[in-house]
Design a protein around this motif. Structure first.
Motif, PDB file in Angstrom:
ATOM      1  N   GLU A   1       4.902   8.141   9.444  1.00 31.90           N
ATOM      2  CA  GLU A   1       5.431   6.838   9.040  1.00 31.90           C
ATOM      3  C   GLU A   1       5.053   6.568   7.596  1.00 31.90           C
ATOM      4  O   GLU A   1       4.129   7.182   7.054  1.00 31.90           O
ATOM      5  CB  GLU A   1       4.864   5.743   9.923  1.00 31.90           C
ATOM      6  CG  GLU A   1       3.339   5.630   9.850  1.00 31.90           C
ATOM      7  CD  GLU A   1       2.798   4.408  10.571  1.00 31.90           C
ATOM      8  OE1 GLU A   1       2.198   3.553   9.887  1.00 31.90           O
ATOM      9  OE2 GLU A   1       2.974   4.310  11.799  1.00 31.90           O
ATOM     10  N   THR A   2       5.772   5.635   6.965  1.00 29.95           N
ATOM     11  CA  THR A   2       5.388   5.201   5.617  1.00 29.95           C
ATOM     12  C   THR A   2       4.846   3.780   5.597  1.00 29.95           C
ATOM     13  O   THR A   2       4.037   3.436   4.747  1.00 29.95           O
ATOM     14  CB  THR A   2       6.574   5.262   4.644  1.00 29.95           C
ATOM     15  OG1 THR A   2       7.614   4.401   5.112  1.00 29.95           O
ATOM     16  CG2 THR A   2       7.072   6.678   4.474  1.00 29.95           C
ATOM     17  N   ASP A   3       5.322   2.911   6.496  1.00 28.56           N
ATOM     18  CA  ASP A   3       5.051   1.473   6.418  1.00 28.56           C
ATOM     19  C   ASP A   3       5.547   0.904   5.089  1.00 28.56           C
ATOM     20  O   ASP A   3       5.016  -0.072   4.573  1.00 28.56           O
ATOM     21  CB  ASP A   3       3.573   1.148   6.609  1.00 28.56           C
ATOM     22  CG  ASP A   3       3.336  -0.300   7.057  1.00 28.56           C
ATOM     23  OD1 ASP A   3       4.291  -0.927   7.563  1.00 28.56           O
ATOM     24  OD2 ASP A   3       2.203  -0.801   6.886  1.00 28.56           O
ATOM     25  N   SER A   4       6.561   1.543   4.516  1.00 23.86           N
ATOM     26  CA  SER A   4       7.175   1.071   3.273  1.00 23.86           C
ATOM     27  C   SER A   4       7.488  -0.424   3.378  1.00 23.86           C
ATOM     28  O   SER A   4       7.954  -0.884   4.422  1.00 23.86           O
ATOM     29  CB  SER A   4       8.470   1.853   3.049  1.00 23.86           C
ATOM     30  OG  SER A   4       9.274   1.252   2.070  1.00 23.86           O
ATOM     31  N   PRO A   5       7.183  -1.209   2.331  1.00 24.59           N
ATOM     32  CA  PRO A   5       6.765  -0.834   0.969  1.00 24.59           C
ATOM     33  C   PRO A   5       5.247  -0.809   0.762  1.00 24.59           C
ATOM     34  O   PRO A   5       4.774  -0.897  -0.367  1.00 24.59           O
ATOM     35  CB  PRO A   5       7.385  -1.952   0.128  1.00 24.59           C
ATOM     36  CG  PRO A   5       7.279  -3.163   1.013  1.00 24.59           C
ATOM     37  CD  PRO A   5       7.518  -2.656   2.419  1.00 24.59           C
ATOM     38  N   TYR A   6       4.486  -0.696   1.846  1.00 20.19           N
ATOM     39  CA  TYR A   6       3.026  -0.731   1.776  1.00 20.19           C
ATOM     40  C   TYR A   6       2.443   0.677   1.911  1.00 20.19           C
ATOM     41  O   TYR A   6       3.117   1.618   2.296  1.00 20.19           O
ATOM     42  CB  TYR A   6       2.469  -1.630   2.890  1.00 20.19           C
ATOM     43  CG  TYR A   6       3.216  -2.925   3.041  1.00 20.19           C
ATOM     44  CD1 TYR A   6       3.121  -3.928   2.063  1.00 20.19           C
ATOM     45  CD2 TYR A   6       4.037  -3.156   4.142  1.00 20.19           C
ATOM     46  CE1 TYR A   6       3.823  -5.118   2.190  1.00 20.19           C
ATOM     47  CE2 TYR A   6       4.737  -4.346   4.275  1.00 20.19           C
ATOM     48  CZ  TYR A   6       4.633  -5.311   3.297  1.00 20.19           C
ATOM     49  OH  TYR A   6       5.337  -6.488   3.422  1.00 20.19           O
ATOM     50  N   LEU A   7       1.140   0.801   1.618  1.00 16.74           N
ATOM     51  CA  LEU A   7       0.361   2.019   1.879  1.00 16.74           C
ATOM     52  C   LEU A   7       1.001   3.276   1.293  1.00 16.74           C
ATOM     53  O   LEU A   7       1.140   4.307   1.949  1.00 16.74           O
ATOM     54  CB  LEU A   7       0.149   2.186   3.397  1.00 16.74           C
ATOM     55  CG  LEU A   7      -0.636   1.054   4.069  1.00 16.74           C
ATOM     56  CD1 LEU A   7      -0.684   1.256   5.575  1.00 16.74           C
ATOM     57  CD2 LEU A   7      -2.044   0.954   3.495  1.00 16.74           C
ATOM     58  N   THR A   8       1.345   3.187   0.034  1.00 16.92           N
ATOM     59  CA  THR A   8       2.007   4.284  -0.664  1.00 16.92           C
ATOM     60  C   THR A   8       1.107   5.517  -0.739  1.00 16.92           C
ATOM     61  O   THR A   8      -0.061   5.416  -1.105  1.00 16.92           O
ATOM     62  CB  THR A   8       2.382   3.844  -2.089  1.00 16.92           C
ATOM     63  OG1 THR A   8       3.031   2.572  -2.015  1.00 16.92           O
ATOM     64  CG2 THR A   8       3.296   4.847  -2.749  1.00 16.92           C
ATOM     65  N   PRO A   9       1.640   6.691  -0.397  1.00 23.17           N
ATOM     66  CA  PRO A   9       0.810   7.899  -0.459  1.00 23.17           C
ATOM     67  C   PRO A   9       0.602   8.376  -1.890  1.00 23.17           C
ATOM     68  O   PRO A   9       1.366   8.045  -2.798  1.00 23.17           O
ATOM     69  CB  PRO A   9       1.641   8.921   0.330  1.00 23.17           C
ATOM     70  CG  PRO A   9       3.059   8.481   0.137  1.00 23.17           C
ATOM     71  CD  PRO A   9       3.000   6.968   0.110  1.00 23.17           C
ATOM     72  N   VAL A  10      -0.446   9.177  -2.076  1.00 28.88           N
ATOM     73  CA  VAL A  10      -0.610   9.955  -3.302  1.00 28.88           C
ATOM     74  C   VAL A  10       0.590  10.912  -3.370  1.00 28.88           C
ATOM     75  O   VAL A  10       0.978  11.471  -2.343  1.00 28.88           O
ATOM     76  CB  VAL A  10      -1.939  10.736  -3.242  1.00 28.88           C
ATOM     77  CG1 VAL A  10      -2.079  11.681  -4.419  1.00 28.88           C
ATOM     78  CG2 VAL A  10      -3.122   9.769  -3.151  1.00 28.88           C
ATOM     79  N   PRO A  11       1.266  11.075  -4.494  1.00 33.09           N
ATOM     80  CA  PRO A  11       0.838  10.749  -5.858  1.00 33.09           C
ATOM     81  C   PRO A  11       1.367   9.431  -6.411  1.00 33.09           C
ATOM     82  O   PRO A  11       1.256   9.189  -7.606  1.00 33.09           O
ATOM     83  CB  PRO A  11       1.437  11.914  -6.657  1.00 33.09           C
ATOM     84  CG  PRO A  11       2.740  12.179  -5.951  1.00 33.09           C
ATOM     85  CD  PRO A  11       2.456  11.943  -4.493  1.00 33.09           C
ATOM     86  N   PHE A  12       1.926   8.565  -5.559  1.00 30.30           N
ATOM     87  CA  PHE A  12       2.505   7.310  -6.034  1.00 30.30           C
ATOM     88  C   PHE A  12       1.668   6.099  -5.657  1.00 30.30           C
ATOM     89  O   PHE A  12       2.152   4.967  -5.756  1.00 30.30           O
ATOM     90  CB  PHE A  12       3.932   7.151  -5.492  1.00 30.30           C
ATOM     91  CG  PHE A  12       4.872   8.212  -5.969  1.00 30.30           C
ATOM     92  CD1 PHE A  12       5.350   8.197  -7.267  1.00 30.30           C
ATOM     93  CD2 PHE A  12       5.270   9.241  -5.129  1.00 30.30           C
ATOM     94  CE1 PHE A  12       6.211   9.179  -7.729  1.00 30.30           C
ATOM     95  CE2 PHE A  12       6.131  10.223  -5.566  1.00 30.30           C
ATOM     96  CZ  PHE A  12       6.603  10.195  -6.881  1.00 30.30           C
ATOM     97  N   ARG A  13       0.443   6.310  -5.205  1.00 33.21           N
ATOM     98  CA  ARG A  13      -0.412   5.201  -4.795  1.00 33.21           C
ATOM     99  C   ARG A  13      -0.514   4.169  -5.923  1.00 33.21           C
ATOM    100  O   ARG A  13      -0.671   4.520  -7.093  1.00 33.21           O
ATOM    101  CB  ARG A  13      -1.808   5.714  -4.437  1.00 33.21           C
ATOM    102  CG  ARG A  13      -2.676   4.635  -3.792  1.00 33.21           C
ATOM    103  CD  ARG A  13      -4.034   5.178  -3.392  1.00 33.21           C
ATOM    104  NE  ARG A  13      -4.803   4.154  -2.697  1.00 33.21           N
ATOM    105  CZ  ARG A  13      -6.052   4.288  -2.305  1.00 33.21           C
ATOM    106  NH1 ARG A  13      -6.691   5.436  -2.532  1.00 33.21           N
ATOM    107  NH2 ARG A  13      -6.682   3.302  -1.694  1.00 33.21           N
ATOM    108  N   GLY A  14      -0.413   2.891  -5.554  1.00 27.67           N
ATOM    109  CA  GLY A  14      -0.438   1.824  -6.535  1.00 27.67           C
ATOM    110  C   GLY A  14       0.940   1.304  -6.879  1.00 27.67           C
ATOM    111  O   GLY A  14       1.076   0.249  -7.500  1.00 27.67           O
ATOM    112  N   LYS A  15       1.971   2.042  -6.448  1.00 27.28           N
ATOM    113  CA  LYS A  15       3.357   1.625  -6.646  1.00 27.28           C
ATOM    114  C   LYS A  15       3.960   1.273  -5.287  1.00 27.28           C
ATOM    115  O   LYS A  15       3.427   1.642  -4.244  1.00 27.28           O
ATOM    116  CB  LYS A  15       4.158   2.753  -7.304  1.00 27.28           C
ATOM    117  CG  LYS A  15       3.631   3.146  -8.676  1.00 27.28           C
ATOM    118  CD  LYS A  15       4.441   4.295  -9.262  1.00 27.28           C
ATOM    119  CE  LYS A  15       3.905   4.695 -10.636  1.00 27.28           C
ATOM    120  NZ  LYS A  15       4.668   5.833 -11.211  1.00 27.28           N
ATOM    121  N   PRO A  16       5.080   0.554  -5.278  1.00 24.93           N
ATOM    122  CA  PRO A  16       5.719   0.242  -3.992  1.00 24.93           C
ATOM    123  C   PRO A  16       6.104   1.512  -3.245  1.00 24.93           C
ATOM    124  O   PRO A  16       6.586   2.477  -3.844  1.00 24.93           O
ATOM    125  CB  PRO A  16       6.964  -0.567  -4.399  1.00 24.93           C
ATOM    126  CG  PRO A  16       6.618  -1.135  -5.740  1.00 24.93           C
ATOM    127  CD  PRO A  16       5.762  -0.110  -6.413  1.00 24.93           C
TER     128      PRO A  16
END
Length: 255
Positions: free
Chosen positions: A202-217
């Motif tokens: 799962e992503t739970d988009s727009p939360y809990l962004t994985p590396v390498p985009f952590r800190g972005k939506p």
């Protein structure tokens, strides 16, 4: 290869061309199946709008998120139930208990959780559980409600190996998201010990962004990075992870 995002709020993007670009990126990364939970009555129409726009890729759930449980929770839940009359759904979710932000409505959260579990059972649908700082409370309810019709996904699992085994022992799958890519989360060590037959992605988009985009939506197309991390932890291929976790999602949702 087919990857399944079992939990995404991608419907929050309502601008048509941006939404289309999101979906195009999903398809280019082989993320062909997206399961969408609403959180309250206001998000129901947004969710179904995306399902209607992409009926081959997007599948709906309905439920009242524990953080949305306030004094009027029964009225709101009744309105959410009404939406089921006109729309196909594949799970009741996301539902559960959240004691991270506010403990004021713990009793109401438990009542709403239990009521929605029984709604799911009556429809023979799985549940998708939100649990934050409330593992013992959630697990107690699940033990009390356990029968042959109780099944589903423990969304955004970030617990211990012992907790993972308790959940899978009840027949639930573990929803693994972007946290598994975080360097100091410890979830990587737990996931490495859990058989892939118990895992969905799962992503739970727009939360809990994985590396390498952590800190972005976050967005559902980033599921590929979660799959790659799980493959690395299990010393296997992304294709194997995709195959097993998508098959697990089919077992849960029936599609």
């Amino acid at each position: 290869m087919v990857l399944t995002d079992t939990h995404t709020h991608q419907y929050y993007e309502t601008i048509a061309h941006k939404r289309a670009a999101f979906m195009e990126r999903c398809l280019s990364n082989n993320i062909n199946r997206l399961f969408l939970p609403n959180v309250d009555i206001a998000s129901v129409s947004l969710m179904f709008d995306l399902v209607r726009a992409y009926p081959e890729q997007c599948f709906a759930m309905l439920g009242l998120h524990p953080c949305s449980v306030k004094e009027n929770w029964q009225q709101e839940l009744n309105s959410i139930r009404d939406a089921h009359q006109q729309n196909k759904i594949y799970a009741i979710g996301e539902i559960g208990i959240d004691l991270y932000w506010d403990k004021t409505f713990l009793k109401e959260q438990i009542d709403a959780f239990r009521q929605q579990i029984n709604w799911a059972k009556s429809l023979k649908l799985p549940i998708v559980i939100h649990c934050r700082d409330a593992f013992n409370e959630v697990y107690e309810v699940l033990q009390q409600e356990q029968d042959e019709n109780l099944r589903g996904i423990f969304h955004c699992f970030t617990g211990t190996v012992e907790q993972a085994h308790k959940i899978t022992g009840l027949g639930f799958y573990l929803g693994i998201g972007g946290v598994v890519t975080y360097k100091n989360s410890g979830l990587d060590k737990v996931v490495a010990e859990i058989d892939l037959k118990h895992i969905v992605l799962e992503t739970d988009s727009p939360y809990l962004t994985p590396v390498p985009f952590r800190g972005k939506p976050n967005e559902s197309s980033y599921l590929i990075y979660i799959a790659q991390k799980v493959a690395e932890l299990h010393q296997t291929t992304v294709e194997t992870v995709a195959s097993i976790t998508t098959e697990n999602s089919i077992k849960v949702f029936g599609i």
